[in-house]
Design an enzyme around this catalytic site. Sequence first.
Site, short mmCIF file in Angstrom:
data_model
loop_
_atom_site.label_atom_id
_atom_site.label_comp_id
_atom_site.label_asym_id
_atom_site.label_seq_id
_atom_site.Cartn_x
_atom_site.Cartn_y
_atom_site.Cartn_z
N ASP A 1 -8.38 60.31 16.10
CA ASP A 1 -7.64 60.18 14.53
C ASP A 1 -6.29 60.36 14.68
O ASP A 1 -6.13 61.37 14.75
CB ASP A 1 -8.54 60.85 13.50
CG ASP A 1 -7.93 60.48 12.20
OD1 ASP A 1 -7.20 59.57 12.24
OD2 ASP A 1 -8.25 61.09 11.20
N GLY B 1 -2.30 57.97 14.96
CA GLY B 1 -1.65 57.29 16.06
C GLY B 1 -2.32 56.21 16.98
O GLY B 1 -1.84 55.87 18.24
N MET C 1 -10.14 67.07 4.88
CA MET C 1 -8.78 67.77 5.32
C MET C 1 -8.60 68.61 3.89
O MET C 1 -7.63 68.69 3.30
CB MET C 1 -7.81 67.02 5.40
CG MET C 1 -7.68 66.47 6.73
SD MET C 1 -6.67 65.02 7.17
CE MET C 1 -7.73 63.73 6.39
N ASP D 1 -9.97 59.65 4.17
CA ASP D 1 -9.35 60.94 4.30
C ASP D 1 -9.22 61.42 2.90
O ASP D 1 -8.42 61.17 2.01
CB ASP D 1 -7.94 60.54 4.85
CG ASP D 1 -7.88 59.85 6.09
OD1 ASP D 1 -8.49 60.94 6.94
OD2 ASP D 1 -7.37 58.83 6.71
N MET E 1 -7.85 64.69 1.10
CA MET E 1 -6.80 65.74 1.27
C MET E 1 -6.54 66.48 0.03
O MET E 1 -6.57 65.81 -1.00
CB MET E 1 -5.40 65.11 1.72
CG MET E 1 -5.50 64.33 2.97
SD MET E 1 -3.80 63.79 3.39
CE MET E 1 -4.24 62.55 4.78
N HIS F 1 -12.96 54.91 7.19
CA HIS F 1 -12.68 56.09 7.19
C HIS F 1 -12.12 56.59 6.03
O HIS F 1 -10.77 55.75 5.66
CB HIS F 1 -11.62 56.37 8.71
CG HIS F 1 -11.31 57.72 8.80
ND1 HIS F 1 -12.14 58.60 9.61
CD2 HIS F 1 -10.03 58.36 8.41
CE1 HIS F 1 -11.20 59.66 9.50
NE2 HIS F 1 -10.29 59.73 8.98
N HIS G 1 -13.60 62.33 6.07
CA HIS G 1 -12.76 63.51 6.78
C HIS G 1 -12.03 64.21 6.00
O HIS G 1 -11.18 63.93 5.08
CB HIS G 1 -11.61 62.41 7.77
CG HIS G 1 -10.78 63.40 8.62
ND1 HIS G 1 -9.51 62.98 9.13
CD2 HIS G 1 -10.78 64.67 8.69
CE1 HIS G 1 -9.06 63.99 9.54
NE2 HIS G 1 -9.74 65.20 9.51
N MET H 1 -8.08 65.65 16.74
CA MET H 1 -6.91 64.88 16.05
C MET H 1 -5.98 64.76 16.99
O MET H 1 -5.63 65.46 17.73
CB MET H 1 -6.42 65.90 15.06
CG MET H 1 -7.37 66.00 13.56
SD MET H 1 -7.71 64.52 12.76
CE MET H 1 -6.00 64.14 12.19
N SER I 1 -8.75 53.23 8.33
CA SER I 1 -8.64 54.64 7.62
C SER I 1 -7.81 53.83 6.51
O SER I 1 -6.77 53.26 6.41
CB SER I 1 -7.50 55.43 8.16
OG SER I 1 -6.95 56.27 7.28
C1 DX5 Z 1 -4.15 61.76 9.24
C2 DX5 Z 1 -5.61 61.17 8.81
C3 DX5 Z 1 -5.80 59.86 9.42
C4 DX5 Z 1 -4.67 58.84 9.28
C5 DX5 Z 1 -4.55 57.96 10.54
O1 DX5 Z 1 -4.22 62.75 8.88
O2 DX5 Z 1 -6.56 61.98 9.06
O3 DX5 Z 1 -7.02 59.24 9.29
O4 DX5 Z 1 -4.97 57.74 8.35
O5 DX5 Z 1 -3.37 57.02 10.35
P1 DX5 Z 1 -2.64 56.34 11.43
O6 DX5 Z 1 -3.54 55.39 12.29
O7 DX5 Z 1 -1.70 55.44 10.83
O8 DX5 Z 1 -2.19 57.41 12.31
ZN ZN Z 2 -8.59 61.11 9.20
#
Ligand code: DX5
Ligand code: ZN
Length: 227
Positions: free
Chosen positions: A172, A174, A65, A32, A34, A30, A63, A134, A7
């Site tokens: 996705d 942690g 969001m 993200d 937002m 990946h 992704h 998630m 990501s």
């Molecule tokens: C969180 C994102 C993830 C994030 C994951 O909302 O969708 O893709 O980048 O980051 P890590 O792997 O550090 O939890």
């Molecule tokens: Zn993500």
Amino acid sequence: MAQINPSILSADFARLAEEAEAVRGADWLHVDVMDNHFVPNLTLGIPVVESLARATATPLDCHLMIEQPDRWAPQYVEAGAGSVTFHAEAAAAPVRLAREIRAKGARASMALRPATPIEQYEDLLPELDMILIMTVEPGFGGQAFLDIMLPKIRRTRELISKHGLDLWLQVDGGVSADTIERCAEAGADVFVAGSAVYGAADPAEAVRSLRARAEAATTAAPWACAH
Ligand code: DX5
Ligand code: ZN
């Protein structure tokens, strides 16, 4: 084959092309997106995806969001995304949207926040190429993995097997050397990792070692040979 999708949320946004190069060998990047409405954070949009798609040979896994994915998601396909994930909670017409994403030539994927059950979407799964479970509340990188999501991953894998679908199961949030084996054993086969990859001294090596851990955890699993 386990797929690892770094990501770029944890990468340096001023050097995205180099950061993409730093994880060469990753299956997908990946991305993200937002909008500060669906989640309390703001990242990037269509122009950045367009530029990144031109700058790297690694396919982009976007992704979203965001609110109103019905309106915006198809434009991410046009911007060059190979896979577009919208959130079930935000989509007004998920079947129509998945069909539109596929018709435009990308893989269609739907994401579920931690509190959204999978069961209500069982009949919709054949419309998708990937389902994203998630494992943190979406919005930020670097959060702790939610172990309470493991039963949902397991139930999702059971539904995929029950219907004989060729559907990827992505996790996705942690995902790290400490948690990837648990995810893989529960049935995930596509792993997003932000801080675990870009926080490592050698991001490309982190991708290889995460993949090796996931594969070792699922050598006997029937879904692990599907792709
Ligand atoms: C969180 C994102 C993830 C994030 C994951 O909302 O969708 O893709 O980048 O980051 P890590 O792997 O550090 O939890
Ligand atoms: Zn993500």
